[in-house]
Scaffold this active site. Structure first.
Site, PDB file in Angstrom:
ATOM      1  N   GLY A  37     -13.038  -2.926   2.736  1.00 13.35           N
ATOM      2  CA  GLY A  37     -14.181  -3.635   2.172  1.00 13.35           C
ATOM      3  C   GLY A  37     -15.340  -2.654   2.039  1.00 13.35           C
ATOM      4  O   GLY A  37     -15.577  -1.841   2.934  1.00 13.35           O
TER       5      GLY A  37
ATOM      6  N   GLU B  28       0.821  -1.218   0.000  1.00 10.80           N
ATOM      7  CA  GLU B  28       0.000   0.000   0.000  1.00 10.80           C
ATOM      8  C   GLU B  28       0.854   1.267   0.000  1.00 10.80           C
ATOM      9  O   GLU B  28       0.390   2.328  -0.382  1.00 10.80           O
ATOM     10  CB  GLU B  28      -0.918   0.011   1.228  1.00 10.80           C
ATOM     11  CG  GLU B  28      -1.994  -1.070   1.182  1.00 10.80           C
ATOM     12  CD  GLU B  28      -2.797  -1.155   2.478  1.00 10.80           C
ATOM     13  OE1 GLU B  28      -4.021  -1.359   2.375  1.00 10.80           O
ATOM     14  OE2 GLU B  28      -2.217  -1.028   3.576  1.00 10.80           O
TER      15      GLU B  28
ATOM     16  N   ASP C  65     -12.811  -4.849  -2.122  1.00 10.63           N
ATOM     17  CA  ASP C  65     -13.745  -5.988  -2.147  1.00 10.63           C
ATOM     18  C   ASP C  65     -15.061  -5.547  -1.526  1.00 10.63           C
ATOM     19  O   ASP C  65     -15.145  -4.460  -0.965  1.00 10.63           O
ATOM     20  CB  ASP C  65     -13.165  -7.172  -1.346  1.00 10.63           C
ATOM     21  CG  ASP C  65     -12.851  -6.775   0.101  1.00 10.63           C
ATOM     22  OD1 ASP C  65     -11.702  -6.404   0.359  1.00 10.63           O
ATOM     23  OD2 ASP C  65     -13.763  -6.787   0.945  1.00 10.63           O
TER      24      ASP C  65
END
Ligand code: ADE
Length: 230
Positions: free
Chosen positions: A78, A12, A198
Site C-alpha cells: 500500500g 506474485e 493501492d
C-alpha cells in the site's frame, strides 16, 4: 551465490517461476521451495504465505536449509508517501515493524525490545542493483526509503497518516520487515522491492485487485534485471 526469492502470494511469483530451468521442488512448513536456475543463476523461489510469522519462517528455511546467501522479497504494498500511486515501485533501504509496540517500557514504537537496531537495513549492493533495474524501465515512478510492515492490511486514512508521521514510511505491507529481521539475525544481505497496488485508504481492497496485475508485472521485470546483473 544462492539467491532466495520470497513472495507472499502465488500470483506474485508465478511469472518468475515460468522462467525457471531445471526446477525441483521441496515442501517444508507448508511452503513449496522451487530450486533451479534463472538466467544461469542459482535461485530458490518460494511463496511464504501472508504475514510476519509465515515470512520469517520462510526466510529462515531459505537460509538454513537451502543455503540462500542473498534474499530478495518482492510483492505488492500500500502506498503511504504523499506522491506515491498504484503502479509505482518502492525499494526499501530500511524496514520497520509498525505493529511492534513496547512503548509501555519506554521503547519507541516499532523498536523490538533488547535488539540493538531500530530498523532493518537493506543491502547497499542489492539496492543499487534494484536501482539499476528501475533506471531501465520508464513506465512507472520509483522511490527509495522506508517500508513498514505489520500484520494488518491497512485500509484507513488515519493509519496511513500515522505511518507517515511516525516512520516517514513510503509504503506498508505485511512481510518485508520480518524477512529483513530474519536476514539481520543470520547476517544475510536482503532487499525488499514492492510495487504499489493501492493507497492503503478506505478503497484499498478494491484498488488492490485492480492494480495487482501491473504491480506483479513491474516486480517481475525488476527481478529479472537484478538476476541478470547479480
Ligand atoms: N499490501 C498491499 N496493500 C497493502 C495494504 N494496504 N496494507 C498492507 N499490506 C498491503
Amino acid at each position: 551465490m544462492v539467491l532466495g526469492i520470497i513472495a507472499a502470494m502465488e500470483e506474485e511469483l508465478q511469472p518468475l517461476l515460468g522462467e525457471m530451468k531445471a526446477e525441483t521442488t521441496r515442501t517444508i512448513a507448508h511452503m513449496t521451495f522451487h530450486e533451479g536456475y534463472i538466467l544461469n543463476k542459482k535461485v530458490v523461489a518460494v511463496i511464504s504465505g501472508i504475514g510476519k510469522v509465515n515470512s520469517a519462517i520462510c526466510a529462515q528455511i531459505l537460509i538454513t536449509t537451502f543455503g540462500a546467501t542473498k534474499v530478495i522479497n518482492v510483492g505488492v504494498a500500500g502506498g503511504v508517501g504523499d506522491s506515491i500511486a498504484p503502479g509505482d515501485v518502492v525499494i526499501a533501504d530500511s524496514l520497520i515493524q509498525h505493529d511492534m509496540n513496547s512503548t509501555a517500557f519506554g521503547y519507541p514504537h516499532g523498536q523490538i525490545p533488547r535488539l540493538s537496531t531500530f530498523d532493518f537495513k537493506c543491502d547497499p549492493e542489492l539496492i543499487s542493483l534494484a536501482k539499476k533495474a528501475i533506471e531501465n524501465s520508464s513506465n512507472f515512478n520509483s522511490f527509495i526509503g522506508t517500508i513498514v510492515t505489520g500484520d494488518e492490511f491497512v485500509a484507513n486514512v488515519d493509519k496511513i497518516r500515522w505511518l507517515k508521521d511516525s516512520f516517514n514510511a513510503l509504503a506498508c505491507e505485511m512481510e518485508g520487515g520480518s524477512i529483513a529481521q530474519a536476514c539481520y539475525l543470520n547476517d544475510t544481505p536482503c532487499v525488499v522491492i514492492r510495487s504499489i497496488s493501492d493507497n492503503a485508504n478506505t478503497g484499498a481492497h478494491m484498488d488492490y485487485e485492480k492494480f495487482k496485475p501491473i504491480a506483479v508485472e513491474n516486480s517481475t521485470a525488476i527481478l529479472k534485471s537484478i538476476i541478470s546483473n547479480i
